[in-house]
Enzyme design. Structure first.
Site, PDB file in Angstrom:
ATOM      1  N   CYS A 107       0.630  -0.998   0.305  1.00 16.39           N
ATOM      2  CA  CYS A 107      -0.491  -0.126   0.144  1.00 16.39           C
ATOM      3  C   CYS A 107       0.840   1.197  -0.087  1.00 16.39           C
ATOM      4  O   CYS A 107       2.186   1.296   0.516  1.00 16.39           O
ATOM      5  CB  CYS A 107      -0.683  -0.009   1.307  1.00 16.39           C
ATOM      6  SG  CYS A 107      -1.981  -1.534   1.379  1.00 16.39           S
ATOM      7  N   GLY A 159      -0.218   0.032  -5.085  1.00 22.13           N
ATOM      8  CA  GLY A 159      -2.186   0.025  -4.828  1.00 22.13           C
ATOM      9  C   GLY A 159      -2.658   0.690  -5.932  1.00 22.13           C
ATOM     10  O   GLY A 159      -3.101   1.767  -5.770  1.00 22.13           O
ATOM     11  N   ASN A 187       0.270   0.533   5.570  1.00 26.39           N
ATOM     12  CA  ASN A 187       1.323  -0.024   4.778  1.00 26.39           C
ATOM     13  C   ASN A 187       2.015  -0.613   5.656  1.00 26.39           C
ATOM     14  O   ASN A 187       2.795  -0.666   6.698  1.00 26.39           O
ATOM     15  CB  ASN A 187       2.585   1.040   4.084  1.00 26.39           C
ATOM     16  CG  ASN A 187       3.038   0.271   3.070  1.00 26.39           C
ATOM     17  OD1 ASN A 187       2.774  -0.926   2.844  1.00 26.39           O
ATOM     18  ND2 ASN A 187       4.300   1.065   2.732  1.00 26.39           N
ATOM     19  N   GLY A 188       2.012  -2.166   4.845  1.00 26.05           N
ATOM     20  CA  GLY A 188       2.101  -3.104   6.139  1.00 26.05           C
ATOM     21  C   GLY A 188       1.853  -4.394   5.905  1.00 26.05           C
ATOM     22  O   GLY A 188       0.036  -4.280   5.828  1.00 26.05           O
ATOM     23  N   TYR A 220      11.758  -4.403  -6.757  1.00 25.33           N
ATOM     24  CA  TYR A 220      10.672  -4.621  -7.796  1.00 25.33           C
ATOM     25  C   TYR A 220       9.988  -3.943  -7.126  1.00 25.33           C
ATOM     26  O   TYR A 220       8.832  -3.475  -8.032  1.00 25.33           O
ATOM     27  CB  TYR A 220      10.044  -6.051  -7.698  1.00 25.33           C
ATOM     28  CG  TYR A 220       8.473  -6.380  -7.998  1.00 25.33           C
ATOM     29  CD1 TYR A 220       8.890  -6.525  -9.372  1.00 25.33           C
ATOM     30  CD2 TYR A 220       7.312  -6.068  -6.546  1.00 25.33           C
ATOM     31  CE1 TYR A 220       6.971  -6.148  -9.715  1.00 25.33           C
ATOM     32  CE2 TYR A 220       5.858  -6.263  -7.922  1.00 25.33           C
ATOM     33  CZ  TYR A 220       5.613  -6.478  -9.493  1.00 25.33           C
ATOM     34  OH  TYR A 220       4.819  -6.680  -9.456  1.00 25.33           O
ATOM     35  N   CYS A 233       6.294 -14.199   2.159  1.00 21.91           N
ATOM     36  CA  CYS A 233       6.785 -12.827   2.550  1.00 21.91           C
ATOM     37  C   CYS A 233       4.755 -12.482   3.885  1.00 21.91           C
ATOM     38  O   CYS A 233       4.217 -13.070   3.621  1.00 21.91           O
ATOM     39  CB  CYS A 233       6.844 -11.470   1.773  1.00 21.91           C
ATOM     40  SG  CYS A 233       6.514  -9.867   2.430  1.00 21.91           S
ATOM     41  N   CYS A 259      11.965 -13.575   2.246  1.00 18.71           N
ATOM     42  CA  CYS A 259      11.456 -14.333   1.133  1.00 18.71           C
ATOM     43  C   CYS A 259      12.260 -15.099   0.261  1.00 18.71           C
ATOM     44  O   CYS A 259      12.056 -16.490  -0.037  1.00 18.71           O
ATOM     45  CB  CYS A 259      10.733 -13.938   0.577  1.00 18.71           C
ATOM     46  SG  CYS A 259      11.985 -12.280  -0.533  1.00 18.71           S
TER      47      CYS A 259
END
Length: 472
Positions: free
Chosen positions: A12, A38, A112-113, A252, A392, A450
């Site tokens: 987000c 988002g 965000n998270g 990314y 993740c 990850c």
């Protein structure tokens, strides 16, 4: 064939401004810069000093806001959010900023998270009488704050935030105050800027560039920054812990023109490509990147190897986000609609296809086929990050370990299934070198969970719980 599972989706994005006469309009522009984080919902809340004004809706920013909507958001303070549903389903009720009313006044918050102890906290709160209005983990903070006896917003936050485990950058706004905070490990990016006398906070610095704001600094792990009529000041809600900024932000997620902890994302991706070339060189005629996030790494690979970089793949930017794919044939047609191979570039050539990640393998498989159908003599796949072998838990929608291709196949098996002539990934050490976040320097560690399965926080519910975590 690889199994069909979800791939990587963005985080987000949040944006806030304090003390500007065009707060709503600037927030809209800031969110436009963060749209890549988002696309499922967008909202803005403003304060005129006496009342909070809210507008939010599902969809892209341009879908959520129509002509005249910003005119109905008065005030010199604003908080905005674009959402990808890392926790909680889609739907209007989950679009942020969330807005709460009580006898003490109104409260808006954006996040965000992802909170890994969400289910544990929610169960505890419900047992003691809380009733939740949404299915997003963001609402947890409002309930924890309300249980604190202090009337001051900062004290409520200082009592609530230490109970959270996971990744979070929060912005909380009342009629008279705005407070932003970052989790103790700094898993998510959050930056502070200034526009004249106004203060600005955003998930990425690219939002500052669009509105002409000047970058000041990054919000520190465990820090709260308070904005009110007395100005801006900082205090801690907890001590910072070992820094663990998400590596995928560089690989990314973030826009190439953003700076994360003063490291430019495009430059970091180029360095990742160069490091990849040092580790996994190959005899080839042309290098191409998978649009858009892999272009920088492909350029770096080409520069390091002196193999020409060409636009061997073109992205169609006008394909809808929800293309219906009821059959295998139409799914493959959907890939062709989104990406096209340039026959004049790849025909008869040995092609290096650079990408930033392989989650499920299906997309890579289809791109290799596109290139070979366009006449590529050989296709060598190079990934500018290590294999993703674990999920993740902090807000990126990668799936469970059972569905992650690199966790279940050898590299040779993956190469064979996707039809590539060779397949190589960047090493963990190469990732660290390329990004340039040397953990021996202050505030420079990064999360590699990850890639390694070693996470910076406890995972209370374990991987089993993740099955239902992505879009509850």
């Amino acid at each position: 064939m690889f199994p069909e599972v979800k791939g990587i989706n963005e985080e987000c994005g949040l944006f806030a401004i304090w003390g500007h006469s065009e707060a709503a309009q600037l927030t809209y522009y800031g969110l436009h810069s963060l749209q890549h984080r988002g696309q499922e919902g967008a909202g803005i809340v403003t304060s005129d000093g006496e009342e909070l004004h809210v507008h939010k809706n599902t969809g892209l920013l341009t879908e959520a806001f129509q002509a005249g909507d910003l005119d109905r958001l008065p005030g010199r303070q604003a908080l905005g959010h674009v959402r990808y549903a890392t926790a909680g389903n889609g739907g209007y009720e989950n679009v942020q900023p969330l807005h709460f009313k009580s006898e003490d006044g109104s409260l808006a918050m954006a996040h965000n998270g992802n909170l890994v102890n969400y289910q544990e906290l929610k169960s505890e709160l419900e047992r003691s009488g809380s009733i939740f209005q949404t299915t997003t983990d963001t609402e947890i903070l409002a309930h924890l704050m309300k249980r604190h006896r202090s009337d001051e917003l900062r004290n409520q936050l200082k009592g609530a935030l230490p109970q959270l485990i996971g990744a979070y950058s929060f912005a909380v706004m009342t009629e008279e105050e705005l407070i932003v905070s970052l989790d103790p490990h700094g898993l998510r990016p959050l930056s502070l800027g200034q526009l004249g006398d106004a203060y600005v906070v955003a998930s990425e610095t690219c939002a500052f560039d669009l509105i002409g704001a000047e970058y000041v600094r990054d919000v520190e792990p465990g820090e709260m920054i308070v904005f009110n009529c007395d100005g801006m000041f900082s205090e801690r809600f907890t001590e910072a812990r070992e820094r663990a900024l998400c590596s995928m932000e560089y690989v990314y997620l973030a826009r190439p023109d953003s700076n994360l902890e003063q490291i430019n994302v495009h430059t970091a991706r180029k360095q990742l490509g160069k490091q990849l070339a040092r580790e996994a060189d190959v005899d080839a005629d042309v290098v191409t990147g998978v649009p858009d996030s892999s272009i920088s790494a492909a350029i770096g690979f080409a520069e390091q190897t002196n193999i020409p970089y060409e636009l061997g793949l073109i992205k169609n930017r006008y394909v809808g986000r929800t293309f219906i794919q009821p059959s295998q044939a139409l799914r493959e047609q959907g890939v062709k609609m989104k990406l096209s191979a340039v026959r004049g570039v790849v025909e008869g050539k040995r092609v290096v296809m650079v990408d930033d990640s392989i989650v499920r393998g299906t997309t890579s498989q289809r791109i290799v086929k596109l290139l070979k159908d366009a006449g590529a003599k050989e296709v060598h796949v190079r990934i500018s990050a290590p294999p993703i072998i674990r999920p993740c838990f902090y807000g990126i929608d990668t799936s469970t370990t059972d569905e992650l291709i690199a966790a279940n196949y050898t590299i040779e098996e993956m190469r064979e299934k996707m039809g590539a002539d060779s397949l190589r990934f960047l090493s963990i050490d190469g990732l660290k070198t390329g990004i340039g976040r040397d953990a021996s320097q202050p505030n420079c560690g990064q999360c590699l969970g990850c890639y390694t399965g070693e996470y910076p926080t406890a995972i209370p519910n374990g991987e089993k719980e993740l099955v239902g975590l992505g879009k509850r």
